[in-house]
Design a protein around this motif. Structure first.
Motif, PDB file in Angstrom:
ATOM      1  N   GLU A 166      27.677  39.494 -26.759  1.00 39.60           N
ATOM      2  CA  GLU A 166      28.604  38.536 -26.196  1.00 39.60           C
ATOM      3  C   GLU A 166      29.388  37.790 -27.277  1.00 39.60           C
ATOM      4  N   GLU A 167      28.809  37.659 -28.453  1.00 40.42           N
ATOM      5  CA  GLU A 167      29.497  36.962 -29.523  1.00 40.42           C
ATOM      6  C   GLU A 167      30.722  37.740 -30.005  1.00 40.42           C
ATOM      7  N   LYS A 168      30.694  39.053 -29.851  1.00 46.91           N
ATOM      8  CA  LYS A 168      31.819  39.889 -30.240  1.00 46.91           C
ATOM      9  C   LYS A 168      32.166  40.826 -29.095  1.00 46.91           C
ATOM     10  N   PRO A 169      32.804  40.311 -28.053  1.00 45.26           N
ATOM     11  CA  PRO A 169      33.144  41.178 -26.912  1.00 45.26           C
ATOM     12  C   PRO A 169      34.094  42.282 -27.345  1.00 45.26           C
ATOM     13  N   PHE A 170      33.968  43.423 -26.688  1.00 45.00           N
ATOM     14  CA  PHE A 170      34.807  44.559 -27.036  1.00 45.00           C
ATOM     15  C   PHE A 170      36.267  44.243 -26.739  1.00 45.00           C
ATOM     16  N   ASP A 171      37.105  44.475 -27.720  1.00 43.07           N
ATOM     17  CA  ASP A 171      38.538  44.233 -27.580  1.00 43.07           C
ATOM     18  C   ASP A 171      39.274  45.554 -27.751  1.00 43.07           C
ATOM     19  N   PRO A 172      39.747  46.155 -26.660  1.00 47.14           N
ATOM     20  CA  PRO A 172      40.427  47.456 -26.788  1.00 47.14           C
ATOM     21  C   PRO A 172      41.679  47.400 -27.628  1.00 47.14           C
ATOM     22  N   HIS A 173      42.268  46.217 -27.786  1.00 43.70           N
ATOM     23  CA  HIS A 173      43.490  46.097 -28.587  1.00 43.70           C
ATOM     24  C   HIS A 173      43.188  46.133 -30.087  1.00 43.70           C
ATOM     25  N   ASP A 174      41.908  46.024 -30.456  1.00 36.92           N
ATOM     26  CA  ASP A 174      41.533  46.139 -31.861  1.00 36.92           C
ATOM     27  C   ASP A 174      41.281  47.595 -32.249  1.00 36.92           C
ATOM     28  N   GLU A 175      41.335  48.484 -31.241  1.00 39.52           N
ATOM     29  CA  GLU A 175      41.176  49.906 -31.528  1.00 39.52           C
ATOM     30  C   GLU A 175      42.441  50.449 -32.182  1.00 39.52           C
ATOM     31  N   LEU A 176      42.236  51.421 -33.030  1.00 36.98           N
ATOM     32  CA  LEU A 176      43.364  52.045 -33.718  1.00 36.98           C
ATOM     33  C   LEU A 176      43.754  53.317 -32.994  1.00 36.98           C
ATOM     34  N   GLU A 177      44.971  53.360 -32.531  1.00 42.12           N
ATOM     35  CA  GLU A 177      45.474  54.577 -31.903  1.00 42.12           C
ATOM     36  C   GLU A 177      45.546  55.673 -32.952  1.00 42.12           C
ATOM     37  N   CYS A 178      45.119  56.873 -32.567  1.00 41.23           N
ATOM     38  CA  CYS A 178      45.103  57.955 -33.554  1.00 41.23           C
ATOM     39  C   CYS A 178      45.184  59.304 -32.871  1.00 41.23           C
ATOM     40  N   CYS A 209      47.678  69.624 -31.522  1.00 40.27           N
ATOM     41  CA  CYS A 209      46.939  68.375 -31.321  1.00 40.27           C
ATOM     42  C   CYS A 209      45.586  68.685 -30.686  1.00 40.27           C
ATOM     43  N   ALA A 210      44.501  68.286 -31.367  1.00 42.34           N
ATOM     44  CA  ALA A 210      43.148  68.551 -30.880  1.00 42.34           C
ATOM     45  C   ALA A 210      42.508  67.318 -30.253  1.00 42.34           C
ATOM     46  N   TYR A 211      43.050  66.142 -30.565  1.00 40.08           N
ATOM     47  CA  TYR A 211      42.455  64.888 -30.083  1.00 40.08           C
ATOM     48  C   TYR A 211      43.552  63.836 -30.089  1.00 40.08           C
ATOM     49  N   GLU A 212      43.546  62.984 -29.071  1.00 44.51           N
ATOM     50  CA  GLU A 212      44.523  61.907 -29.039  1.00 44.51           C
ATOM     51  C   GLU A 212      43.958  60.725 -28.268  1.00 44.51           C
ATOM     52  N   ARG A 213      44.050  59.554 -28.878  1.00 46.38           N
ATOM     53  CA  ARG A 213      43.575  58.334 -28.218  1.00 46.38           C
ATOM     54  C   ARG A 213      44.644  57.256 -28.292  1.00 46.38           C
ATOM     55  N   SER A 214      44.991  56.725 -27.128  1.00 47.58           N
ATOM     56  CA  SER A 214      45.892  55.594 -27.055  1.00 47.58           C
ATOM     57  C   SER A 214      45.066  54.313 -27.017  1.00 47.58           C
ATOM     58  N   THR A 215      45.695  53.208 -27.349  1.00 44.68           N
ATOM     59  CA  THR A 215      44.978  51.939 -27.354  1.00 44.68           C
ATOM     60  C   THR A 215      44.921  51.346 -25.950  1.00 44.68           C
ATOM     61  N   GLY A 216      44.010  50.414 -25.780  1.00 44.35           N
ATOM     62  CA  GLY A 216      43.940  49.662 -24.537  1.00 44.35           C
ATOM     63  C   GLY A 216      43.149  50.318 -23.425  1.00 44.35           C
ATOM     64  N   ALA A 217      42.416  51.408 -23.704  1.00 42.31           N
ATOM     65  CA  ALA A 217      41.619  52.047 -22.662  1.00 42.31           C
ATOM     66  C   ALA A 217      40.492  51.115 -22.224  1.00 42.31           C
ATOM     67  N   ALA A 218      40.361  50.912 -20.930  1.00 47.76           N
ATOM     68  CA  ALA A 218      39.378  49.970 -20.402  1.00 47.76           C
ATOM     69  C   ALA A 218      37.967  50.516 -20.542  1.00 47.76           C
ATOM     70  N   ALA A 219      37.031  49.609 -20.735  1.00 50.06           N
ATOM     71  CA  ALA A 219      35.612  49.951 -20.757  1.00 50.06           C
ATOM     72  C   ALA A 219      34.926  49.170 -19.643  1.00 50.06           C
ATOM     73  N   HIS A 220      33.804  49.691 -19.151  1.00 48.47           N
ATOM     74  CA  HIS A 220      33.152  49.132 -17.969  1.00 48.47           C
ATOM     75  C   HIS A 220      31.706  48.767 -18.275  1.00 48.47           C
ATOM     76  N   SER A 221      31.158  47.904 -17.452  1.00 45.53           N
ATOM     77  CA  SER A 221      29.747  47.573 -17.577  1.00 45.53           C
ATOM     78  C   SER A 221      28.920  48.814 -17.286  1.00 45.53           C
TER      79      SER A 221
END
Length: 274
Positions: free
Chosen positions: A64-76, A84-96
């Motif tokens: 809880e002290e460091k909640p996951f922040d999808p905007h801190d992820e690096l798009e790559c 292209c073998a892999y692609e990740r955009s930023t802001g993907a939601a995560a769930h409980s």
């Protein structure tokens, strides 16, 4: 690299021997060879004893002290030659974990994420259970136990390989439960889970022969106008670097790269490839 090296730690951007900061030769259409990595075994817990730990007898870690922040992820994106073998955009939601259980189907790839920690991957095999590589052993545990309070998401579509049938994916995972130490063929949880789903030897340790060429490119995307490319000899090397970037976060990666490019305040656009 002709010399036999038993174990090398990660080389940070300040040590990357690129002759052009963009990684490109202005007189050539293709990227220049920048750096190749030889990594020590990356089995989640070996990277840091305080990261990605799981024990069924231990109490859950509080993130809880460091909640996951999808905007801190690096798009790559990862490219093999021009594909292209892999692609990740930023802001993907995560769930409980509880919410994630309602979305899972056998054969799904799951990624558990928390700020400042390496992502932990697992294969959902049904009956609320996952198979995953952790602490140099492949284990079968309940999803809620493995999550340790981290948020999770289904990541079937990150790799652009054709998936095996769900029953084959589950069998691949379950057949290796109990394997440990020298019996393992994967450096980390992501390589193991992705191998279960796609069956490609490139995810295994030594799955590709390093012959001096660097056909893989990892494109780090900071914005629409700012990106940087690194080159690697094998897919597992790219994954190791990508995971490290995920652990330290976008800002730290930008700072490393800025230091390498001798930028003091900000990363200048003319130091990046579009």
């Amino acid at each position: 690299m002709g010399n036999q090296v038993e174990k090398l730690t990660h080389l940070n951007y300040a040590e990357v021997p690129t002759s052009d900061p963009n990684g490109f030769d202005p007189d050539d259409d293709g990227p220049r060879i920048g750096v190749s990595y030889i990594f020590s075994n990356d089995d989640d817990d070996e990277q840091d004893d305080n990261l990605d730990q799981f024990s069924p007898d231990s109490r859950p870690v509080n993130h809880e002290e460091k909640p996951f922040d999808p905007h801190d992820e690096l798009e790559c994106a990862i490219y093999y030659r021009e594909e292209c073998a892999y692609e990740r955009s930023t802001g993907a939601a995560a769930h409980s974990p509880e919410s994630l259980l309602n979305k899972c189907r056998p054969g799904d790839l799951l990624e558990f994420v928390a700020t400042g920690q390496y992502p932990h991957w697992a294969v959902y095999v049904g009956d609320f259970q996952v198979v995953h590589l952790h602490r140099a052993e492949i284990k079968n545990n309940f999803l809620t136990d493995v999550s340790q309070g981290k948020k999770g998401r289904i990541v079937n579509s990150l790799y652009r390989y054709r998936a095996l049938p769900p029953e084959v994916i589950v069998r691949n995972a379950l057949d290796h439960v109990g394997s440990r130490d020298r019996e393992l063929y994967w450096r980390n949880s992501e390589c193991f889970a992705a191998w279960c789903r796609f069956g490609k030897r490139e995810f295994k340790i030594g799955g590709e022969i390093r012959i001096g060429k660097q056909p893989y490119r990892l494109k780090l995307i900071f914005s629409e106008k700012k990106s940087h490319v690194l080159e690697f000899q094998s897919l597992e090397d790219v994954i190791m670097e990508k995971r490290r970037n995920d652990q330290i976060g976008k800002d730290a990666v930008m700072q490393e790269l800025a230091n390498h490019l001798n930028a003091t305040q900000e990363i200048k656009e003319d130091h990046f490839v579009n």
